[in-house]
Design an enzyme around this catalytic site. Structure first.
Site, PDB file in Angstrom:
ATOM      1  N   ASP A  28     -15.897 -14.856  -6.255  1.00  0.00           N
ATOM      2  CA  ASP A  28     -16.415 -13.538  -6.630  1.00  0.00           C
ATOM      3  C   ASP A  28     -17.783 -13.359  -5.971  1.00  0.00           C
ATOM      4  OD1 ASP A  28     -17.188 -11.141  -8.139  1.00  0.00           O
ATOM      5  OD2 ASP A  28     -15.486 -11.603  -9.423  1.00  0.00           O
ATOM      6  N   HIS A  47     -17.482 -12.351  -2.615  1.00  0.00           N
ATOM      7  CA  HIS A  47     -17.520 -10.891  -2.580  1.00  0.00           C
ATOM      8  C   HIS A  47     -18.880 -10.353  -2.155  1.00  0.00           C
ATOM      9  CE1 HIS A  47     -13.859 -10.659  -5.542  1.00  0.00           C
ATOM     10  NE2 HIS A  47     -13.611 -11.362  -4.460  1.00  0.00           N
TER      11      HIS A  47
END
Ligand SMILES: *[C@@H]1O[C@H](CO)[C@@H](O)[C@H](O)[C@H]1NC(C)=O
Ligand SMILES: *[C@@H]1O[C@H](CO)[C@@H](O)[C@H](O)[C@H]1NC(C)=O
Ligand SMILES: *[C@@H]1O[C@H](CO)[C@@H](O)[C@H](O)[C@H]1NC(C)=O
Ligand SMILES: *[C@@H]1O[C@H](CO)[C@@H](O)[C@H](O)[C@H]1NC(C)=O
Ligand SMILES: *[C@@H]1O[C@H](CO)[C@@H](O)[C@H](O)[C@H]1NC(C)=O
Ligand SMILES: *[C@@H]1O[C@H](CO)[C@@H](O)[C@H](O)[C@H]1NC(C)=O
Ligand SMILES: *[C@@H]1O[C@H](CO)[C@@H](O)[C@H](O)[C@H]1NC(C)=O
Length: 464
Positions: free
Chosen positions: A258, A281
């Site tokens: 993430d 991310h």
């Protein structure tokens, strides 16, 4: 000199300190200068005092988890040993809570609570692992594994590893398998409600969910910390900062499933310098404004970063329906390598199983500067400013930006975004200055962030 020091702490029984063979490391100079005391072999020592001269001389008192019964074989439950060692270390001035190297300590979810005596060092040289079975996890600790709170002036350091053993948690996530119920998992390392904290050199990996959370803290320095989790592990943010002020992350290498770094509500004065990110991310401010909440984030700087193969590069993400603002952000000297969305503001963020409707309220985004950003993009929309129709983004400034796609052209998407670019800006940011050019010179003394005339070359000066 008396070979044994036998006085009780608060009248309570204490275990022996740092016994190794027939030596007791009762104090160490500057961590590497070990001084030792002989201990008579036939003496059973249950109570051991730290002589007062140790603190007068600036000595450190070593509190080794092994001396409190930790086994360190990765199988035995060392939770109690850690708790006992913590209680002693926390209540002793100038102590070093030591997790020695070369071993693996299995430790359940534990709260390491302050306030503690001055100058505590948490020295993690070995590996701390979490039990890997979510079904056996104590629900009382549903959101945190190693939870440090209410500390002031502590140093976390060492070459050790904090390993959340997250794989079964990831498999049971609803992000992995829609038939699983959506529930939160623990954060591997949490530092909460603390101030003047330094974290140096630790490795954090395989967090059950987030890897490292800094919450409700003031003045935190994180240096040379490495965070890793597989690129497909769900919600394993690297370093998450919430409700905290004056945080500096420096020389950190983060690769997770993430956000490498996520910065959310209640944060101000956050500086990230020399960050390597990927996979993951990207570096995110947000998400903010979920469930109509209010969020305030001010003064955030990313200076010198490499983002490699990440899904986003530099992102600000907010939900529809929120309120509050993000104000005074500077991203500079960033290299993108094959990043899907290198520069993105997304005010339509929706990370829920059902789709989100557009609402009139939004977290306002104002004063965001991108300077010296280069590299390659995977998607054609190298820059995306998707701002709320009712609460436009304002004062977005770009300079010396050059993003290219290996095979194909690149473009900038704007919705309700206002600002300007100067110098080299590729793809062009023309869509930002479709209206309101008078807004180019703005000073906001309240946030100490200035947007000056571009010719003065001192755009967005954030004091940190
Ligand atoms: C650690 O957790 C296990 C369950 O996974 C439990 O059986 C054990 O008692 C716990 N240890 C301590 C010291 O609480
Ligand atoms: C999802 O979970 C269900 C129930 O546990 C299982 O039957 C199914 O095989 C899983 N699907 C995948 C893709 O892992
Ligand atoms: C946002 O942060 C502020 C300051 O830390 C806090 O008072 C407020 O409760 C937070 N709001 C939410 C929705 O968490
Ligand atoms: C957010 O506000 C909108 C509009 O007032 C309302 O329809 C919606 O139910 C609210 N959502 C939540 C989670 O409170
Ligand atoms: C621009 O950023 C790169 C890193 O991406 C850095 O190497 C370079 O020195 C920066 N240029 C200037 C003028 O600061
Ligand atoms: C970028 O990523 C794609 C796949 O996502 C890959 O095929 C390509 O080789 C990568 N390019 C570079 C320059 O690494
Ligand atoms: C919300 O508004 C944006 C911008 O106008 C638009 O692109 C998007 O399709 C809208 N979404 C919904 C669900 O209406």
């Amino acid at each position: 000199m008396d070979k044994l020091f036998m006085v009780s702490f608060l009248g309570m029984l204490m275990a022996v300190y740092g016994v190794s063979g027939n030596m007791v490391y009762a104090n160490i100079g500057v961590l590497n200068e070990l001084e030792s005391f002989d201990i008579e072999e036939d003496n059973e020592v249950n109570v051991f005092d730290i002589p007062s001269w140790t603190s007068e001389r600036g000595c450190k008192v070593l509190v080794n988890v092994d001396s409190f019964g930790a086994v360190g074989d990765g199988i035995s439950d060392d939770t109690q040993a850690f708790q006992k060692a913590w209680d002693i270390a926390c209540s002793t001035t100038q102590s070093v809570f030591l997790v020695p190297q070369g071993r693996q300590y299995l430790v359940n979810a534990t709260k390491f609570q302050g306030p503690c005596k001055d100058n505590l060092v948490i020295q993690i040289d070995g590996t701390i692992v979490a039990p890997d079975e979510p079904n056996d996890w104590d629900p009382k600790f549903s959101r945190a594994w190693l939870d440090f709170s209410k500390l002031n002036g502590v140093l976390f350091q060492g070459h050790g590893v904090i390993d959340g053993s997250g794989s079964k948690w990831w498999a049971s996530s609803c992000k992995k398998n829609k038939t699983n119920p959506c529930r939160g998992a623990p954060t591997a390392l949490t530092i909460d409600k603390s101030s003047a904290v330094k974290v140096k050199g630790l490795k954090i990996r395989n967090g059950q969910q987030m890897n490292f959370v800094i919450s409700q803290c003031d003045s935190v320095r994180v240096n040379a910390v490495q965070v890793s989790a597989p690129g497909d592990s769900p919600n394993t943010d690297g370093i998450h900062i919430t409700s905290s002020t004056n945080v500096v992350l420096q020389d950190c290498k983060i690769g997770t499933g993430d956000d490498c770094i996520s910065i959310v509500n209640g944060t101000s004065n956050i500086k990230m310098k020399r960050i390597f990110c990927g996979p993951g991310h990207g570096i995110s401010i947000g998400s903010l404004g979920k469930d109509n909440s209010t969020a305030i984030v001010t003064k955030v700087v990313v200076d010198t970063a490499i983002l490699r193969e990440t899904a986003n590069g530099l992102r600000i993400k907010t939900w529809q329906g929120g309120s509050g603002y993000v104000r005074g952000v500077r991203f500079q000297n960033v290299r993108m390598e094959n990043v899907s969305n290198p520069i993105i503001i997304d005010q339509f963020y929706c990370d829920s199983p059902k789709s989100c409707q557009n609402l009139t309220s939004a977290v306002e985004i104002n004063q965001v500067m991108y300077r010296n950003i280069s590299g390659t993009t995977k998607s054609a929309k190298a820059m995306k400013f998707a701002c709320s129709d009712t609460v436009p983004c304002s004062n977005i400034v770009l300079t010396n930006v050059n993003l290219e796609k290996k095979d194909g052209t690149v473009e900038t998407y704007c919705n309700s975004a206002q600002g300007f670019g100067y110098g080299i800006v590729h793809p062009s940011a023309e869509c930002l200055n479709s209206h309101d050019k008078d807004c180019m010179v703005i000073t906001d003394p309240a946030s100490k962030v200035e947007l000056a005339d571009p010719s003065r070359e001192e755009i967005v000066h954030t004091e940190l």
